[in-house]
Design an enzyme around this catalytic site. Structure first.
Site, PDB file in Angstrom:
ATOM      1  N   LYS A  22       0.893  -1.267  -0.043  1.00 22.28           N
ATOM      2  CA  LYS A  22       0.072  -0.236  -0.150  1.00 22.28           C
ATOM      3  C   LYS A  22       0.895   1.266   0.026  1.00 22.28           C
ATOM      4  O   LYS A  22       0.593   2.289  -0.788  1.00 22.28           O
ATOM      5  CB  LYS A  22      -0.853   0.234   1.274  1.00 22.28           C
ATOM      6  CG  LYS A  22      -1.520   1.396   1.622  1.00 22.28           C
ATOM      7  CD  LYS A  22      -2.589   1.228   2.732  1.00 22.28           C
ATOM      8  CE  LYS A  22      -1.899   2.152   3.945  1.00 22.28           C
ATOM      9  NZ  LYS A  22      -1.729   3.370   3.967  1.00 22.28           N
ATOM     10  N   ASN A  23       1.721   1.298   1.061  1.00 19.32           N
ATOM     11  CA  ASN A  23       2.657   2.509   1.121  1.00 19.32           C
ATOM     12  C   ASN A  23       3.571   2.932   0.011  1.00 19.32           C
ATOM     13  O   ASN A  23       4.162   3.950  -0.369  1.00 19.32           O
ATOM     14  CB  ASN A  23       3.322   2.604   2.360  1.00 19.32           C
ATOM     15  CG  ASN A  23       2.245   2.739   3.529  1.00 19.32           C
ATOM     16  OD1 ASN A  23       1.105   3.333   3.305  1.00 19.32           O
ATOM     17  ND2 ASN A  23       2.703   2.089   4.895  1.00 19.32           N
ATOM     18  N   CYS A 116      -5.570  13.649  11.884  1.00 20.96           N
ATOM     19  CA  CYS A 116      -6.162  12.369  11.779  1.00 20.96           C
ATOM     20  C   CYS A 116      -5.998  11.651  13.041  1.00 20.96           C
ATOM     21  O   CYS A 116      -5.426  12.146  14.090  1.00 20.96           O
ATOM     22  CB  CYS A 116      -5.334  11.735  10.546  1.00 20.96           C
ATOM     23  SG  CYS A 116      -3.781  11.158  11.150  1.00 20.96           S
ATOM     24  N   ARG A 121      -0.738  15.671  11.965  1.00 22.46           N
ATOM     25  CA  ARG A 121       0.076  15.244  11.082  1.00 22.46           C
ATOM     26  C   ARG A 121       0.346  16.589  10.086  1.00 22.46           C
ATOM     27  O   ARG A 121      -0.002  16.718   9.096  1.00 22.46           O
ATOM     28  CB  ARG A 121      -0.506  14.248   9.958  1.00 22.46           C
ATOM     29  CG  ARG A 121      -0.645  12.843  10.937  1.00 22.46           C
ATOM     30  CD  ARG A 121      -1.216  11.752  10.152  1.00 22.46           C
ATOM     31  NE  ARG A 121      -0.007  10.947   9.580  1.00 22.46           N
ATOM     32  CZ  ARG A 121      -0.176   9.852   9.033  1.00 22.46           C
ATOM     33  NH1 ARG A 121      -1.607   9.475   9.132  1.00 22.46           N
ATOM     34  NH2 ARG A 121       0.641   9.183   8.418  1.00 22.46           N
ATOM     35  N   ASP A 305       3.917   1.629  11.701  1.00 22.37           N
ATOM     36  CA  ASP A 305       2.667   0.958  11.349  1.00 22.37           C
ATOM     37  C   ASP A 305       2.437  -0.551  11.947  1.00 22.37           C
ATOM     38  O   ASP A 305       1.533  -1.216  11.630  1.00 22.37           O
ATOM     39  CB  ASP A 305       2.777   0.957   9.699  1.00 22.37           C
ATOM     40  CG  ASP A 305       2.198   1.960   9.094  1.00 22.37           C
ATOM     41  OD1 ASP A 305       1.832   2.946   9.679  1.00 22.37           O
ATOM     42  OD2 ASP A 305       2.534   2.190   7.889  1.00 22.37           O
ATOM     43  N   ARG A 397      -8.805  -0.125   4.253  1.00 18.64           N
ATOM     44  CA  ARG A 397      -7.971   0.871   3.624  1.00 18.64           C
ATOM     45  C   ARG A 397      -6.758   0.336   2.978  1.00 18.64           C
ATOM     46  O   ARG A 397      -6.102   0.808   2.131  1.00 18.64           O
ATOM     47  CB  ARG A 397      -7.776   2.205   4.456  1.00 18.64           C
ATOM     48  CG  ARG A 397      -9.001   2.926   4.674  1.00 18.64           C
ATOM     49  CD  ARG A 397      -8.597   4.331   5.505  1.00 18.64           C
ATOM     50  NE  ARG A 397      -7.279   4.585   5.113  1.00 18.64           N
ATOM     51  CZ  ARG A 397      -6.093   4.835   6.143  1.00 18.64           C
ATOM     52  NH1 ARG A 397      -6.333   5.053   7.187  1.00 18.64           N
ATOM     53  NH2 ARG A 397      -4.772   5.135   5.234  1.00 18.64           N
TER      54      ARG A 397
HETATM   55  C1  UD1 Z   1       4.558   7.655   8.133  1.00 21.20           C
HETATM   56  C2  UD1 Z   1       5.521   6.652   8.535  1.00 21.20           C
HETATM   57  C3  UD1 Z   1       5.705   5.643   7.424  1.00 21.20           C
HETATM   58  C4  UD1 Z   1       4.243   5.125   6.866  1.00 21.20           C
HETATM   59  C5  UD1 Z   1       3.370   6.105   6.817  1.00 21.20           C
HETATM   60  C6  UD1 Z   1       1.749   5.464   6.780  1.00 21.20           C
HETATM   61  C7  UD1 Z   1       7.592   7.406   9.784  1.00 21.20           C
HETATM   62  C8  UD1 Z   1       8.902   7.816   9.824  1.00 21.20           C
HETATM   63  N1  UD1 Z   1       6.790   7.312   8.654  1.00 21.20           N
HETATM   64  O1  UD1 Z   1       4.792   8.517   7.049  1.00 21.20           O
HETATM   65  O2  UD1 Z   1       6.494   4.733   7.488  1.00 21.20           O
HETATM   66  O3  UD1 Z   1       4.359   4.152   6.139  1.00 21.20           O
HETATM   67  O4  UD1 Z   1       3.113   6.862   7.834  1.00 21.20           O
HETATM   68  O5  UD1 Z   1       1.462   5.015   7.932  1.00 21.20           O
HETATM   69  O6  UD1 Z   1       7.441   5.996  10.129  1.00 21.20           O
HETATM   70  N2  UD1 Z   1       6.274  15.608  10.244  1.00 21.20           N
HETATM   71  C9  UD1 Z   1       6.246  16.945  10.612  1.00 21.20           C
HETATM   72  N3  UD1 Z   1       6.348  17.698   9.387  1.00 21.20           N
HETATM   73  C10 UD1 Z   1       5.998  17.567   8.168  1.00 21.20           C
HETATM   74  C11 UD1 Z   1       5.778  15.953   7.888  1.00 21.20           C
HETATM   75  C12 UD1 Z   1       5.999  14.955   9.084  1.00 21.20           C
HETATM   76  O7  UD1 Z   1       6.519  17.681  11.573  1.00 21.20           O
HETATM   77  O8  UD1 Z   1       5.891  17.933   7.298  1.00 21.20           O
HETATM   78  C13 UD1 Z   1       6.300  14.684  11.570  1.00 21.20           C
HETATM   79  C14 UD1 Z   1       4.826  14.013  11.718  1.00 21.20           C
HETATM   80  O9  UD1 Z   1       4.420  14.849  12.587  1.00 21.20           O
HETATM   81  C15 UD1 Z   1       5.455  12.795  12.387  1.00 21.20           C
HETATM   82  C16 UD1 Z   1       6.771  12.249  11.515  1.00 21.20           C
HETATM   83  O10 UD1 Z   1       7.138  13.613  11.258  1.00 21.20           O
HETATM   84  O11 UD1 Z   1       5.836  12.910  13.662  1.00 21.20           O
HETATM   85  C17 UD1 Z   1       6.369  11.167  10.671  1.00 21.20           C
HETATM   86  O12 UD1 Z   1       6.430  11.839   9.472  1.00 21.20           O
HETATM   87  P1  UD1 Z   1       6.446  11.256   7.791  1.00 21.20           P
HETATM   88  O13 UD1 Z   1       7.357  10.097   7.639  1.00 21.20           O
HETATM   89  O14 UD1 Z   1       6.042  12.347   7.100  1.00 21.20           O
HETATM   90  O15 UD1 Z   1       4.615  10.428   8.115  1.00 21.20           O
HETATM   91  P2  UD1 Z   1       4.148   9.712   6.755  1.00 21.20           P
HETATM   92  O16 UD1 Z   1       4.633  10.424   5.418  1.00 21.20           O
HETATM   93  O17 UD1 Z   1       2.573   9.809   7.058  1.00 21.20           O
END
Ligand code: UD1
Length: 417
Positions: A22-23, A116, A121, A305, A397
């Site tokens: 998925k990711n 979310c 996020r 995850d 999902r």
């Molecule tokens: C995250 C997971 C990813 C997983 C996906 C789906 C991590 C590092 N990332 O990715 O492995 O596949 O969820 O569930 O485990 N953040 C900020 N500012 C930003 C972007 C992120 O502060 O602009 C912070 C978030 O608040 C959070 C962390 O960074 O604490 C995780 O970030 P990110 O890797 O961006 O999340 P996803 O891309 O959703």
């Protein structure tokens, strides 16, 4: 919304093929906008998040069709650079269209994704990086309006190795003028899959899997065919499902290197694991052992995850275990549901203390997010009596057929709509 009914107490045994990731596929689907041509995505999982991505692609003018497990997207007919608000609300990761639509059309309007169930996020890192590529950004009435006369390569250092930000920068930089270098990039296997997909359509991206990624801008891209990597979280979920039932399973279409953090914890609880090139075999012990600590971290650390599913397993081990969630602020929505089933879990900020070894009892619980929902199904496999997991939509999902897959291994799960 549908519900899953799980009759607990069945040992899982047998062999199963794991779905495509998925990711990995979600950013790839966003990337199909870039070539203005046809993309063939093989082993694309038929999950709700993919349906949402298809709806977004169609809404901006792409034609999309399935041929078996291959999704075929023609992006030569894109006519809009506005991502519909209702679809962004349905799936937070649709923010990934920011980079691809901008990269191709130099303009995009997308609604602010907001919070979310996992807590806030933010997308500040995404926006800061895009500004460095020359994008002008306005935020108005909950919408993000991005425009650039041209995109120019830049050196970008991420304060945190964000998966989404790394992907958005890669997508925006592929057709930019000059070279972009991302420092402290995310190293997740899905980033490497995106690099392979982009290079398949003629991009020049290198360095994925390390923390420095380089993108040399190219003038145009072409048709591409790509097979999605296996879903490492679905593989981990099914291994834990087998472990909690003291079962014995072999999973195929698995890349063992991608799940080493999960394998390591499964060995700590006492499972025997045998890895082959594209498969993993697990045999659980009669008595599961607790673990000192599970700390979620960016890859190659233990995946956030998998935190919820691991917690379900730790409720069944002898002794006390600790989980620390370092990636997301409030990713513990499954805890109160597990406690309703009889688990003994104490939350202290980002840390959960799990006293294992108590019997779980079937009751009605609610899946509030995707992985938390999977964790409740796992708990239901060993709970006494019947567990009803409401909110099936959240689970669907990301899991193509969790009920059918687990039933194939001997579980007793049925879904009602
Ligand atoms: C995250 C997971 C990813 C997983 C996906 C789906 C991590 C590092 N990332 O990715 O492995 O596949 O969820 O569930 O485990 N953040 C900020 N500012 C930003 C972007 C992120 O502060 O602009 C912070 C978030 O608040 C959070 C962390 O960074 O604490 C995780 O970030 P990110 O890797 O961006 O999340 P996803 O891309 O959703």
């Amino acid at each position: 919304m549908g519900k899953f009914y799980i009759d607990g107490g069945k040992r899982l045994e047998g062999s199963l093929r794991v779905q495509g990731g998925k990711n990995a596929v979600l950013p790839i689907l966003a990337a199909t906008v870039l070539n203005g041509d046809i993309s063939y995505i093989k082993d694309c999982p038929k999950i709700l998040d993919v349906s949402t991505m298809i709806n977004i692609l169609k809404s901006i003018g792409c034609s999309v069709k399935w041929e078996g497990k291959t999704l075929i997207i023609d992006s030569s007919t894109v006519s809009s650079y506005e991502v519909p608000e209702n679809l962004v609300r349905e799936m937070r990761s649709s923010i990934i269209f920011l980079g691809s639509v901008l990269g191709k059309y130099k303009k995009v309007i997308i609604s602010y994704p907001g919070g979310c169930p996992l807590g806030p996020r933010p997308i500040d890192l995404h926006l800061k990086a895009l500004k460095q590529l020359g994008v002008k950004i306005k935020e108005e009435h909950g919408f993000i309006i991005c425009e650039a006369s041209k995109l120019t390569g830049a050196k970008i250092h991420l304060d945190f190795p964000s998966v989404g930000a790394t992907e958005n920068i890669m997508l925006a930089a592929v057709l930019a003028e000059g070279k972009t270098v991302i420092y402290n990039a995310a190293k997740e296997p899905e980033i490497k899959d995106l690099q392979d997909f982009l290079n398949g359509m003629g991009a020049k991206v290198s360095g994925a899997s390390t923390d420095i990624i380089t993108i040399e801008g190219v003038k145009s891209l072409h048709k591409v065919e790509h097979k999605v990597i296996p879903d490492r979280i679905v593989a981990g979920t099914y291994l834990i499902a087998a472990a909690i039932t003291k079962g014995e399973v072999k999973l195929t279409n698995v890349e063992p290197n991608h799940i080493q953090a999960i394998i390591s914890k499964l060995k700590e609880v006492g499972c025997k694991i045998h890895e082959e090139k594209n498969s993993v075999y697990l045999k659980a012990p009669k008595n599961l052992k607790s673990v000192d600590i599970v700390r979620t971290q960016p890859y190659p650390g233990f995946p956030t995850d998998m935190q919820a599913q691991m917690m379900s397993l730790l409720t069944m081990t002898k002794g006390t275990s600790i989980i620390t969630e370092t990636v997301f602020e409030s990713r513990y929505k499954h805890v109160e549901e597990l406690m309703r089933m009889g688990a003994d879990i104490t939350l202290e900020g980002r840390t959960a203390i799990i006293k294992g070894g108590l019997d779980l009892t079937g009751t009605t619980v609610y899946a509030k997010d995707l992985r938390g929902g999977a964790a409740l199904i796992i708990a239901g496999l060993v709970a006494k009596g019947t567990t009803i997991v409401e909110g099936a939509k959240h689970i669907e999902r990301g899991y193509e057929r969790i009920d059918k897959d687990l039933n194939l291994l001997g579980a007793s799960i049925r879904k009602e709509n």
